[in-house]
Design an enzyme around this catalytic site. Sequence first.
Site, PDB file in Angstrom:
ATOM      1  CD  GLN A 132      -3.877  51.012 -23.193  1.00  0.00           C
ATOM      2  OE1 GLN A 132      -3.286  51.287 -22.222  1.00  0.00           O
ATOM      3  NE2 GLN A 132      -4.018  51.720 -24.069  1.00  0.00           N
ATOM      4  CB  CYS A 169      -1.875  54.503 -22.084  1.00  0.00           C
ATOM      5  SG  CYS A 169      -1.771  55.987 -23.037  1.00  0.00           S
TER       6      CYS A 169
END
Length: 446
Positions: free
Chosen positions: A66, A72
């Site tokens: 990410q 997330c």
Amino acid sequence: MKHAESVSMKQLSEYSARYNASPSRRAMTNALAKTELSDVTFDNRRLREDRFHFSVEIPTLPVTNQERSGRCWIFAGANLLREEVAKKCNLDRFELSQNYIAFWDKFEKANYFLESVIDRIDCPIDDRTLCWILSTGVQDGGQWDMFVSLIENYGVVPKEAMDETYQSSHTAAMNGLLNTKLRQFAARLQKLHLDGTDDLHAEKDAMLREIYSLLCTCLGEPPAGFDFCWTDKDKQYHMDRSLTPKDFYEKYVGLPLGDYVSVINSPTSDKPFYRSYTVDYLGNVVGGRDVRYLNLPMEELVSLVIRQLQDGRLVWFGSDVGKCGDRKRGIWDSKAFDYASAFEMDFSMEKGDMLDYRESAMNHAMVITGVELDENGAPVRWKIQNSWSDENGEKGYYLMSADWFNRYVYQAVIRREYLSDAQREAFDADPNHLTPWDPMGTLADR
């Protein structure tokens, strides 16, 4: 402050004498002057227990990254969904477009923000809920039910159909501009209302056109249709043309997301177990799925997670990863860091107190892929698929000890079929409403 007392010089002298009377404190002061706190306090004996071996383990694709964003929860959700594509298409590497999901999340959150401002239009500017809405703005974080709302509305696409941009993986500057624009719009809506304008939604439409343009400039415009091509593990080439994102989801993913529910463990006095909860003004898609939790004792949450893993099904979950972790080794273990000995003081708190007094809350979402069970079927440690690249841990996979899991895991997403009749009935009952700033209203954003 009434009856407040200042600190006296006599007290300071006593504090200094107590500190200097301890040789171990002086030694620790010297150590910490040149060494990272987590390295000084790490108990190397825990490595005997923190081994990457698991009696129940689901094979999964390589980890994702990410980068410098708080997406997330999107990565964890997409990682769960992509396994279905990999099975159907015989792939050993595959990613869904996290950027595509994040684009629609940002856009829908902007609409949700403006609708919330309109909903509170008659409130004074210092109204606590309105202040929370304005200060929170639009950010990267999210919740499972918010993920589901996006997928149900917009489907998914392969990463190749909408790849990452610099702004999608480094979101701070974009988020700053987006929130400046939204607060500018909020001020305008308030002024229009005071001037007697009735149709604020017409104004909102013009505002959303600007938001759409801003997001397209930063992230690219989401595809309405695309061709899906892939080469499978047997070196066979495939092509499926003219798919919409919803077509792709139905054909290549197909998980019944409506069958998944969020189970939490919040042992606080204001949230009795075996009741459902929702959080006011927490969401992204207006008219989408409400954020809803079923609060259960930890032993029941753990049992549900184990049963789902034993059936070969991954588990999306949320926890506080800011506590007792070693990123390089890829472990979270509450017994691995001996702060009590290092500082000669007690740092322990009950889980409920940590929530009530803002010491801890969920801040990161990942996927559980395995568990080590002892001879009695109790968990010893858990295997975790993270989204922080493959540079740390076991090629990006992490480990959580059972004690850490019990203390710092707050949420797990479970298929309804694993819930007992009583648990399903409790989840389906009218939910209790929590304030927007409740600890269980925090978003996964690391």
